[in-house]
Design an enzyme around this catalytic site. Structure first.
Site, PDB file in Angstrom:
ATOM      1  N   CYS A   1      19.655 -13.637 -15.037  1.00  0.00           N
ATOM      2  CA  CYS A   1      20.087 -12.233 -14.911  1.00  0.00           C
ATOM      3  C   CYS A   1      21.565 -12.095 -14.558  1.00  0.00           C
ATOM      4  O   CYS A   1      22.105 -10.991 -14.567  1.00  0.00           O
ATOM      5  CB  CYS A   1      19.212 -11.509 -13.898  1.00  0.00           C
TER       6      CYS A   1
ATOM      7  N   HIS B   1      23.107  -5.322 -11.467  1.00  0.00           N
ATOM      8  CA  HIS B   1      21.951  -5.759 -12.252  1.00  0.00           C
ATOM      9  C   HIS B   1      20.738  -4.937 -11.839  1.00  0.00           C
ATOM     10  O   HIS B   1      20.414  -4.851 -10.641  1.00  0.00           O
ATOM     11  CB  HIS B   1      21.708  -7.247 -12.033  1.00  0.00           C
TER      12      HIS B   1
ATOM     13  N   ASN C   1      13.825  -3.944 -15.834  1.00  0.00           N
ATOM     14  CA  ASN C   1      14.757  -5.055 -15.634  1.00  0.00           C
ATOM     15  C   ASN C   1      14.900  -5.772 -16.975  1.00  0.00           C
ATOM     16  O   ASN C   1      13.946  -6.394 -17.453  1.00  0.00           O
ATOM     17  CB  ASN C   1      14.184  -5.981 -14.554  1.00  0.00           C
TER      18      ASN C   1
HETATM   19  O1  UT7 Z   1      16.066  -9.978 -12.018  1.00  0.00           O
HETATM   20  C1  UT7 Z   1      16.200 -11.164 -11.318  1.00  0.00           C
HETATM   21  C2  UT7 Z   1      15.947 -11.027  -9.877  1.00  0.00           C
HETATM   22  N1  UT7 Z   1      14.682 -10.425  -9.629  1.00  0.00           N
HETATM   23  C3  UT7 Z   1      14.491  -9.724  -8.536  1.00  0.00           C
HETATM   24  O2  UT7 Z   1      15.427  -9.565  -7.781  1.00  0.00           O
HETATM   25  C4  UT7 Z   1      13.126  -9.191  -8.264  1.00  0.00           C
HETATM   26  C5  UT7 Z   1      12.875  -9.214  -6.798  1.00  0.00           C
HETATM   27  N2  UT7 Z   1      11.557  -8.841  -6.369  1.00  0.00           N
HETATM   28  C6  UT7 Z   1      10.993  -7.613  -6.564  1.00  0.00           C
HETATM   29  O3  UT7 Z   1      11.518  -6.781  -7.280  1.00  0.00           O
HETATM   30  C7  UT7 Z   1       9.728  -7.320  -5.826  1.00  0.00           C
HETATM   31  O4  UT7 Z   1       9.475  -8.354  -4.920  1.00  0.00           O
HETATM   32  C8  UT7 Z   1       8.475  -7.107  -6.715  1.00  0.00           C
HETATM   33  C9  UT7 Z   1       8.615  -5.799  -7.479  1.00  0.00           C
HETATM   34  C10 UT7 Z   1       8.302  -8.273  -7.660  1.00  0.00           C
HETATM   35  C11 UT7 Z   1       7.244  -7.005  -5.842  1.00  0.00           C
HETATM   36  O5  UT7 Z   1       7.410  -5.939  -4.903  1.00  0.00           O
HETATM   37  P1  UT7 Z   1       7.167  -6.189  -3.352  1.00  0.00           P
HETATM   38  O6  UT7 Z   1       7.393  -4.903  -2.707  1.00  0.00           O
HETATM   39  O7  UT7 Z   1       8.007  -7.351  -2.932  1.00  0.00           O
HETATM   40  O8  UT7 Z   1       5.634  -6.531  -3.316  1.00  0.00           O
HETATM   41  P2  UT7 Z   1       4.938  -7.841  -2.757  1.00  0.00           P
HETATM   42  O9  UT7 Z   1       5.091  -8.969  -3.697  1.00  0.00           O
HETATM   43  O10 UT7 Z   1       5.344  -8.026  -1.341  1.00  0.00           O
HETATM   44  O11 UT7 Z   1       3.435  -7.365  -2.785  1.00  0.00           O
HETATM   45  C12 UT7 Z   1       2.965  -6.258  -1.973  1.00  0.00           C
HETATM   46  C13 UT7 Z   1       1.529  -5.970  -2.361  1.00  0.00           C
HETATM   47  C14 UT7 Z   1       0.668  -7.226  -2.456  1.00  0.00           C
HETATM   48  O12 UT7 Z   1      -0.633  -6.887  -2.033  1.00  0.00           O
HETATM   49  P3  UT7 Z   1      -1.116  -7.248  -0.558  1.00  0.00           P
HETATM   50  O13 UT7 Z   1      -0.978  -8.737  -0.426  1.00  0.00           O
HETATM   51  O14 UT7 Z   1      -0.203  -6.496   0.359  1.00  0.00           O
HETATM   52  O15 UT7 Z   1      -2.533  -6.757  -0.539  1.00  0.00           O
HETATM   53  C15 UT7 Z   1       0.654  -7.533  -3.929  1.00  0.00           C
HETATM   54  O16 UT7 Z   1      -0.496  -8.260  -4.333  1.00  0.00           O
HETATM   55  O17 UT7 Z   1       1.497  -5.385  -3.679  1.00  0.00           O
HETATM   56  C16 UT7 Z   1       0.634  -6.154  -4.524  1.00  0.00           C
HETATM   57  N3  UT7 Z   1       1.192  -6.085  -5.878  1.00  0.00           N
HETATM   58  C17 UT7 Z   1       0.877  -5.113  -6.736  1.00  0.00           C
HETATM   59  N4  UT7 Z   1       0.064  -4.056  -6.641  1.00  0.00           N
HETATM   60  C18 UT7 Z   1      -0.018  -3.239  -7.710  1.00  0.00           C
HETATM   61  C19 UT7 Z   1       2.087  -6.935  -6.452  1.00  0.00           C
HETATM   62  N5  UT7 Z   1       2.369  -6.511  -7.691  1.00  0.00           N
HETATM   63  C20 UT7 Z   1       1.618  -5.402  -7.897  1.00  0.00           C
HETATM   64  C21 UT7 Z   1       1.485  -4.510  -8.980  1.00  0.00           C
HETATM   65  N6  UT7 Z   1       0.659  -3.446  -8.847  1.00  0.00           N
HETATM   66  N7  UT7 Z   1       2.164  -4.671 -10.137  1.00  0.00           N
END
Ligand code: UT7
Length: 340
Positions: A119, A261, A291
């Site tokens: 990215c 980005h 993204n």
């Molecule tokens: O482009 C290159 C660089 N990339 C980035 O910088 C991306 C960085 N990361 C992110 O954008 C975020 O971490 C994500 C969008 C990937 C995930 O968001 P988050 O707020 O960090 O969520 P998380 O991974 O901490 O998950 C929170 C909860 C989890 O459930 P529990 O364990 O709290 O019950 C996940 O299983 O959300 C759940 N979850 C979802 N729920 C519904 C994860 N993905 C999804 C989803 N829909 N798509």
């Protein structure tokens, strides 16, 4: 490319811009039909509403040719000395995709090669193009960043499938003076290979192929440890931005537009908040395109130029973060450009 004597103060100057999005659109509701997710979760956690995706048979070079043609038209050019393509999704592992892009654009047998910085590809591509120009190896460079991440995403992985979309952006860069509008300012680039596992496609390379172990088809998919990546993205884009602004002899208050980005709307807000960049100076298109990997910065630059959010004279701060890990930042004064 032909080398020539290099005048002092020579810089790469943006003189044309173009972008391309494949026509097919996938909404959050479309994704919620097949994944355990919802429009509300995706919007709240990422700011994304929809994304453009390639149709079967469409490859990165197809996106790159469209964006590249528009950048050439914007610049009024029919020739360049080099084509640099930054991509994470080349049409095939070998050869590089850039020579096909150059050929299909009618640019002949010019130097053409790929840059791999995930990215951060646009900023590493700017550094590469700037180097070609600064050394005198090239007078005119076409830099394209194109990614078709949906071709390497695991359709069952809700952690990545909801984030990424496909697209391409391109700029035409010519040799010019460091103090003219469009000149790419001092570039700040960094990497941390000790954290390469946070964003990876594990299979398909020499490590796996030489292991002699049976290949797991799942290893061909893109994998990201989102929560850990998030923290590094905020830290590195903030730090690189501060350094780039300082190296240009500026203060953050001199910045008229932040073009970061488009990783995640919350990451963008966190970076802009830490830098204390006012809401009106923060540009974003993540709601409409998601993204788009390396393509996200030039795609946003092209769209914002076309709709007037970005105008000649604006002092712009660019920053990106991605797999590698890799990151970067740069400033420039936005030039007068023809939108096509
Ligand atoms: O482009 C290159 C660089 N990339 C980035 O910088 C991306 C960085 N990361 C992110 O954008 C975020 O971490 C994500 C969008 C990937 C995930 O968001 P988050 O707020 O960090 O969520 P998380 O991974 O901490 O998950 C929170 C909860 C989890 O459930 P529990 O364990 O709290 O019950 C996940 O299983 O959300 C759940 N979850 C979802 N729920 C519904 C994860 N993905 C999804 C989803 N829909 N798509």
């Amino acid at each position: 490319m032909n080398g020539s004597a290099v005048p002092p103060g020579r810089a790469a100057v943006i003189t044309g811009i173009g972008s391309y999005l494949p026509p097919d659109v996938v909404t959050n509701d479309d994704l919620a039909l097949r994944l355990d997710t919802s429009d509300a979760w995706i919007r709240t956690r990422t700011g994304i509403g929809r994304r453009h995706v390639v149709s079967p048979g469409t490859a990165t070079s197809d996106l790159a040719v469209e964006a590249g043609a528009r950048a050439l038209e914007s610049a009024g050019w029919d020739r360049v000395d080099a084509v640099v393509l930054a991509t994470t999704t080349p049409d095939q592992p070998t050869p590089a995709t850039a020579p096909q892009v150059a050929s299909r654009l009618g640019l002949g047998t010019v130097a053409a090669f790929d840059v791999s910085a995930v990215c951060t590809g646009f900023l590493y591509g700017l550094a590469t193009a700037s180097g070609l120009i600064a050394s005198g190896a090239a007078e005119q460079v076409l830099l394209v960043t194109a990614d078709a991440f949906t071709t390497i995403i695991d359709p069952e992985d809700r952690g990545t499938a909801v984030i990424f979309g496909d697209g391409a952006g391109a700029v035409a860069l010519r040799a010019g003076d460091a103090d003219e509008p469009g000149a790419v300012g001092p570039l700040v680039l960094g990497s941390d290979g000790s954290l390469s596992h946070l964003i990876e496609v594990p299979g398909g390379g020499s490590r796996q192929r030489s292991s002699g172990k049976p290949v797991d088809p799942g290893d061909q998919f893109f994998k990201m440890l989102g929560r850990e990546t998030y923290r590094h993205a905020v830290e590195h884009m903030t730090d690189a931005s501060r350094t780039a602004v300082g190296r240009a002899g500026l203060e953050i208050s001199d910045i008229d537009r932040l073009v970061a980005h488009q990783a995640n709307a919350r990451i963008l807000e966190a970076v802009a908040d830490r830098l204390e960049i006012p809401a009106g100076a923060r540009l974003s298109n993540i709601e409409q395109v998601g993204n788009t990997g390396g393509a996200s910065i030039p795609l946003l630059l092209a769209q914002a130029t076309a709709d007037g959010r970005l105008a000649a004279g604006h002092r712009v701060l660019l920053t990106a973060f991605g797999g590698g890990l890799s990151w970067g930042a740069a400033t420039l004064v936005w030039p007068e450009l023809r939108s096509v």
